[in-house]
Scaffold this active site. Structure first.
Site, short mmCIF file in Angstrom:
data_model
loop_
_atom_site.label_atom_id
_atom_site.label_comp_id
_atom_site.label_asym_id
_atom_site.label_seq_id
_atom_site.Cartn_x
_atom_site.Cartn_y
_atom_site.Cartn_z
N ASP A 213 -5.73 5.00 6.02
CA ASP A 213 -6.74 5.36 5.02
C ASP A 213 -7.61 6.50 5.56
OD1 ASP A 213 -5.74 3.40 3.40
OD2 ASP A 213 -7.27 1.91 3.87
N ARG A 279 0.44 -9.45 -7.89
CA ARG A 279 -0.58 -9.41 -6.84
C ARG A 279 -1.59 -8.31 -7.14
NH1 ARG A 279 -0.94 -6.46 -1.83
NH2 ARG A 279 -2.39 -7.52 -0.43
O1 LIG Z 1 -2.79 -3.81 -1.60
C1 LIG Z 1 -2.87 -3.80 -0.39
O2 LIG Z 1 -2.81 -4.82 0.30
C2 LIG Z 1 -3.03 -2.46 0.33
C3 LIG Z 1 -3.83 -1.45 -0.44
C4 LIG Z 1 -4.09 -0.19 0.33
O3 LIG Z 1 -3.68 -0.05 1.44
C5 LIG Z 1 -4.87 0.92 -0.27
O4 LIG Z 1 -5.23 0.87 -1.45
O5 LIG Z 1 -5.14 1.91 0.47
FE LIG Z 2 -4.64 1.65 2.41
#
Ligand SMILES: O=C(O)CCC(=O)C(=O)O
Ligand SMILES: [Fe+2]
Length: 344
Positions: A213, A279
């Site tokens: 991220d 999910r």
């Molecule tokens: O949905 C997840 O567990 C990961 C989401 C994710 O890594 C993101 O949105 O950057």
């Molecule tokens: Fe992420």
């Protein structure tokens, strides 16, 4: 430039087979870690007297950890989960009323990292920065305020928690908030809702491809359905981050890696999908206020440990990530990282 994916939208619920556009090489769905605590992403109680050292260990070795005793009320977590599920259960044409514009970052759309991968991902998303009122009104013209209220409640809780976590993370690096060159809370933090529909062939589908991220850190709520995995670097193994009732996952982002002068690893993670349950994850992307340049903390730099990265604002870094993706950190690196064996 990465090639653009065309016609990105799919009515997932109508699919009984995985289309070739979404078929990846088989994915290992049996990661280590569920029963082996040695191999598990740490769970840290924020009231633990050893919270600094536990966080430092987790950030150095995993780039991720889960937190309990974080103070976010369960009804705020339930509320955003329900609102997210309501949103993504709508027909595609309703969601597309709030589609992200080609040069925009907010609204409904596919994963923003999609252009860097040859196959599409089995997920959809909705991003909010500031108020979601405009997009919410397009989706629910007669009753959009319920969504705005829920987002607002969530945001307030996340602002409180990011401030607390930032203090603890800085403490774990031997620093305080006075050692950063910003004071105010961030004005650019984003909430990202991710939805992973039931998938007819989860072994060949990817919910969200591996990435780090571009944040200082990310706070992720994944409710009670697994899917998030973090890469354990030394064994090159994907490890499941198991859902723990009420816990939140914290992921070290690239900007915290820079702030820690390379001491904390940005966590490489991905999301896998399953055959039986939808999910949802709710992700809070926390960075510095706009215009502030993130740089290695002064206490972590000296003659033996030169700064590894040049100062960079969040928006500059996001620009580099959008262009170079996993090579973005090397674009702001000014000094080679020390060889692993030679590190103190
Ligand atoms: O949905 C997840 O567990 C990961 C989401 C994710 O890594 C993101 O949105 O950057
Ligand atoms: Fe992420």
């Amino acid at each position: 430039m990465p090639s653009m994916v065309t016609e990105p939208y799919l009515e997932f619920d109508s699919m009984t087979e995985l289309p070739d556009s979404h078929a990846w090489a088989p994915i290992d769905h049996d990661p280590v870690g569920r029963d082996n605590m040695e191999e598990a992403v740490p769970v840290i109680d924020l009231e633990d007297p050893n919270v600094f050292s536990r966080m430092a260990d987790a950030c150095r070795s995993w780039g991720a950890f889960q937190v309990t005793n974080h103070g976010v009320p369960p009804d705020v977590l339930d509320g955003i989960e329900r609102a997210g599920m309501d949103l993504f259960s709508l027909p595609l044409e309703r969601k597309l009323r709030a589609a992200r514009s080609p040069d925009g970052v907010t609204g409904y759309g596919v994963a923003r990292i999609a252009p860097f991968f040859p196959k599409r991902m089995w997920s959809e998303g909705f991003t909010v920065i500031g108020s979601p009122a405009d997009h919410s009104r397009q989706i629910w013209p007669h009753d959009y305020s319920f969504f705005c209220d829920i987002i607002d409640d969530y945001k307030k809780e996340m602002e409180r928690l990011t401030s607390k976590l930032m203090g603890l993370i800085l403490g774990s690096l031997g620093a305080t908030k006075d050692d950063t060159n910003w004071e105010s809370p961030s004005d650019c933090d984003a909430i990202q809702l991710n939805y992973y529909p039931i998938c007819p062939d989860p072994d060949r589908a990817m919910g969200l491809a591996p990435h780090t991220d571009s944040t200082l850190f990310t706070i992720l709520y994944q409710s009670n359905i697994s899917g998030l995995q973090v890469l354990e670097e030394s064994s090159a193994t994907w490890i499941e981050v198991p859902p723990l009732c009420g816990a939140l996952v914290i992921i070290v982002g690239d900007l915290l890696h820079i702030l820690s002068n390379g001491a904390y690893a940005s966590g490489l993670h991905r999301a896998v999908v399953n055959r039986t349950r939808h999910r949802l994850s709710v992700v809070y992307l926390h960075g510095p206020p706009s215009g502030v340049r993130v740089r290695p903390l002064p206490g972590l730099v000296d003659a033996d440990r030169p700064p590894l990265y040049r100062p960079v604002t969040w928006s500059e870094y996001l620009g580099a990530k959008a262009k170079y993706f996993d090579k973005a950190l090397s674009c702001v690196r000014i000094c080679a990282p020390p060889m692993k064996g030679l590190m103190a």
